[in-house]
Design a protein around this motif. Structure first.
Motif, PDB file in Angstrom:
ATOM      1  N   GLU A 256       0.836  -1.210   0.000  1.00 21.70           N
ATOM      2  CA  GLU A 256       0.000   0.000   0.000  1.00 21.70           C
ATOM      3  C   GLU A 256       0.865   1.252   0.000  1.00 21.70           C
ATOM      4  N   ALA A 257       1.960   1.193   0.739  1.00 24.13           N
ATOM      5  CA  ALA A 257       2.818   2.367   0.877  1.00 24.13           C
ATOM      6  C   ALA A 257       3.685   2.613  -0.358  1.00 24.13           C
ATOM      7  N   ARG A 258       3.997   1.569  -1.123  1.00 16.28           N
ATOM      8  CA  ARG A 258       4.966   1.693  -2.216  1.00 16.28           C
ATOM      9  C   ARG A 258       4.339   1.750  -3.610  1.00 16.28           C
ATOM     10  N   ALA A 259       3.165   1.145  -3.776  1.00 12.20           N
ATOM     11  CA  ALA A 259       2.572   1.042  -5.112  1.00 12.20           C
ATOM     12  C   ALA A 259       2.044   2.388  -5.602  1.00 12.20           C
ATOM     13  N   LEU A 260       1.955   2.541  -6.903  1.00 11.27           N
ATOM     14  CA  LEU A 260       1.316   3.718  -7.483  1.00 11.27           C
ATOM     15  C   LEU A 260      -0.141   3.772  -7.034  1.00 11.27           C
ATOM     16  N   ASP A 261      -0.710   4.967  -6.951  1.00  6.69           N
ATOM     17  CA  ASP A 261      -2.122   5.055  -6.596  1.00  6.69           C
ATOM     18  C   ASP A 261      -2.967   4.554  -7.775  1.00  6.69           C
ATOM     19  N   GLU A 262      -4.266   4.469  -7.556  1.00  9.09           N
ATOM     20  CA  GLU A 262      -5.145   3.898  -8.578  1.00  9.09           C
ATOM     21  C   GLU A 262      -5.109   4.678  -9.888  1.00  9.09           C
ATOM     22  N   ALA A 263      -5.163   5.995  -9.793  1.00  8.32           N
ATOM     23  CA  ALA A 263      -5.203   6.814 -11.009  1.00  8.32           C
ATOM     24  C   ALA A 263      -3.932   6.651 -11.830  1.00  8.32           C
ATOM     25  N   ASN A 264      -2.781   6.710 -11.167  1.00 13.72           N
ATOM     26  CA  ASN A 264      -1.510   6.566 -11.886  1.00 13.72           C
ATOM     27  C   ASN A 264      -1.319   5.146 -12.405  1.00 13.72           C
ATOM     28  N   SER A 265      -1.855   4.186 -11.696  1.00 15.00           N
ATOM     29  CA  SER A 265      -1.783   2.798 -12.166  1.00 15.00           C
ATOM     30  C   SER A 265      -2.599   2.626 -13.440  1.00 15.00           C
ATOM     31  N   ARG A 266      -3.805   3.187 -13.446  1.00  5.19           N
ATOM     32  CA  ARG A 266      -4.637   3.106 -14.654  1.00  5.19           C
ATOM     33  C   ARG A 266      -3.978   3.826 -15.828  1.00  5.19           C
ATOM     34  N   GLN A 267      -3.325   4.947 -15.535  1.00  6.01           N
ATOM     35  CA  GLN A 267      -2.663   5.697 -16.601  1.00  6.01           C
ATOM     36  C   GLN A 267      -1.512   4.893 -17.194  1.00  6.01           C
ATOM     37  N   LEU A 268      -0.762   4.212 -16.332  1.00  3.20           N
ATOM     38  CA  LEU A 268       0.347   3.384 -16.820  1.00  3.20           C
ATOM     39  C   LEU A 268      -0.171   2.277 -17.732  1.00  3.20           C
ATOM     40  N   ILE A 269      -1.252   1.624 -17.340  1.00  4.15           N
ATOM     41  CA  ILE A 269      -1.830   0.563 -18.168  1.00  4.15           C
ATOM     42  C   ILE A 269      -2.338   1.131 -19.487  1.00  4.15           C
ATOM     43  N   ALA A 270      -3.029   2.277 -19.406  1.00  2.87           N
ATOM     44  CA  ALA A 270      -3.549   2.923 -20.631  1.00  2.87           C
ATOM     45  C   ALA A 270      -2.427   3.313 -21.569  1.00  2.87           C
ATOM     46  N   ASP A 271      -1.304   3.780 -21.023  1.00  4.06           N
ATOM     47  CA  ASP A 271      -0.164   4.174 -21.865  1.00  4.06           C
ATOM     48  C   ASP A 271       0.408   2.953 -22.594  1.00  4.06           C
ATOM     49  N   LEU A 272       0.462   1.826 -21.898  1.00 10.82           N
ATOM     50  CA  LEU A 272       0.974   0.608 -22.528  1.00 10.82           C
ATOM     51  C   LEU A 272       0.039   0.145 -23.648  1.00 10.82           C
ATOM     52  N   ILE A 273      -1.257   0.267 -23.425  1.00  6.62           N
ATOM     53  CA  ILE A 273      -2.224  -0.085 -24.468  1.00  6.62           C
ATOM     54  C   ILE A 273      -2.081   0.858 -25.659  1.00  6.62           C
ATOM     55  N   GLY A 274      -1.945   2.144 -25.360  1.00  4.81           N
ATOM     56  CA  GLY A 274      -1.778   3.131 -26.426  1.00  4.81           C
ATOM     57  C   GLY A 274      -0.524   2.893 -27.229  1.00  4.81           C
ATOM     58  N   GLY A 275       0.565   2.531 -26.549  1.00  2.00           N
ATOM     59  CA  GLY A 275       1.805   2.241 -27.251  1.00  2.00           C
ATOM     60  C   GLY A 275       1.685   1.034 -28.144  1.00  2.00           C
ATOM     61  N   ALA A 276       0.944   0.020 -27.659  1.00  2.00           N
ATOM     62  CA  ALA A 276       0.742  -1.194 -28.478  1.00  2.00           C
ATOM     63  C   ALA A 276      -0.130  -0.881 -29.693  1.00  2.00           C
ATOM     64  N   ASP A 277      -1.166  -0.061 -29.498  1.00  2.14           N
ATOM     65  CA  ASP A 277      -2.047   0.288 -30.616  1.00  2.14           C
ATOM     66  C   ASP A 277      -1.311   1.105 -31.681  1.00  2.14           C
ATOM     67  N   ALA A 278      -0.322   1.898 -31.245  1.00  2.00           N
ATOM     68  CA  ALA A 278       0.394   2.768 -32.177  1.00  2.00           C
ATOM     69  C   ALA A 278       1.379   1.994 -33.050  1.00  2.00           C
ATOM     70  N   ARG A 279       1.723   0.776 -32.618  1.00  2.00           N
ATOM     71  CA  ARG A 279       2.715   0.017 -33.389  1.00  2.00           C
ATOM     72  C   ARG A 279       2.107  -0.671 -34.595  1.00  2.00           C
TER      73      ARG A 279
END
Length: 279
Positions: A256-279
């Protein structure tokens, strides 16, 4: 006659098996009590895992239920082992895990390398099983995947709280094709939007963390003591001793103390999806 105690895993397993047999005959606690000439309180306590029956009374109970042969000896042995905390069994037998999840009010999961089973898509689960060398028989593979994915029905229960902590490597480790991984990331993102679910990412740049020893799943219920499950290729280990649960609560606090918060976690996942879609 019986030793009353907080129900552990073995006591719950025995109680569930007895209830199944009673249900097959259409008998409730009162009818079972009448046939045994035992108190309804005793029957209820045994079937809820809160009492350890002595061997003579367990044998009577099984005989009245018509339990014979291998099942009789299996349940008698289970009754004899009810004092022992925890459980070690083969991973292919997921009935114990499903039963614990079915009764849980809260489930917390940490995974370091692969997407947890409760979040996996069918394509991801199939490719993961093949790449790990598991279940080469196509029919058994289908059964394995169906059994694993059927557990996901509990995600729709609004009263159950889910917390998933995923190491960043889980999102980056390719399983199957790029399309399979993109579909899996979309599934994780979808589930993260549920009100009863939080998904948080442990970024690789942080290095060591509280769960560095490996993956686990904790299940908590208002009816039973918490249980931690640790799965490996061949076995599943269930822990329920107070000091063991305390240790994993500390691990969860560290995550709980070390992990990204929910919003930043969702953004990281969305960025990875966006990067995959762009390829």
């Amino acid at each position: 006659m019986a030793e009353y105690r907080e129900p552990n895993i073995r006591a719950r397993q025995l109680g569930d098996r007895l209830l199944q047999r009673m249900a097959e005959k259409g008998w409730g606690v009162r009818e079972m009590s009448r046939r045994l000439e035992m108190s309804a309180q005793w029957v209820s306590a045994v079937t809820r895992g809160r009492a350890r029956p002595d061997p003579v009374n367990l044998a009577r109970l099984l005989t009245v239920l018509g339990v014979r042969g291998a099942e009789y000896h299996e349940l008698m042995a289970l009754g004899d082992e009810m004092r022992k905390p925890g459980l070690l069994e083969r991973s292919e037998n997921i009935g114990t895990l499903i039963g614990l999840e079915e009764h849980a009010d809260a489930i917390a999961v940490f995974q370091a390398n692969v997407v947890p089973g409760l979040l996996q898509t069918g394509d991801y689960a199939r490719n993961l099983a093949i790449e790990m060398g598991n279940q080469p028989d196509p029919d058994k593979l289908d059964e394995h995947i169906f059994a694993r994915l059927s557990r996901q029905a509990i995600l729709a229960r609004p009263h159950v709280r889910f917390r998933f902590f995923l190491h960043e490597f889980v999102l980056l480790l390719p399983v199957g094709s790029a399309e399979v991984m993109t579909g899996q990331l979309r599934q994780v993102l979808r589930v993260s939007a549920q009100q009863n679910t939080t998904i948080r990412i442990v970024p690789a740049r942080l290095g060591g963390h509280a769960a560095s020893a490996g993956h686990f799943q904790m299940m908590e219920s208002g009816s039973y003591q918490p249980v931690v499950c640790i799965e490996s290729e061949m076995t599943s280990l269930y822990l329920e001793e107070p000091q063991e649960i305390k240790a994993y609560r500390n691990v969860l606090r560290g995550l709980e103390a070390r992990a990204l918060d929910e919003a930043n976690s969702r953004q990281l996942i969305a960025d990875l999806i966006g990067g995959a879609d762009a390829r």
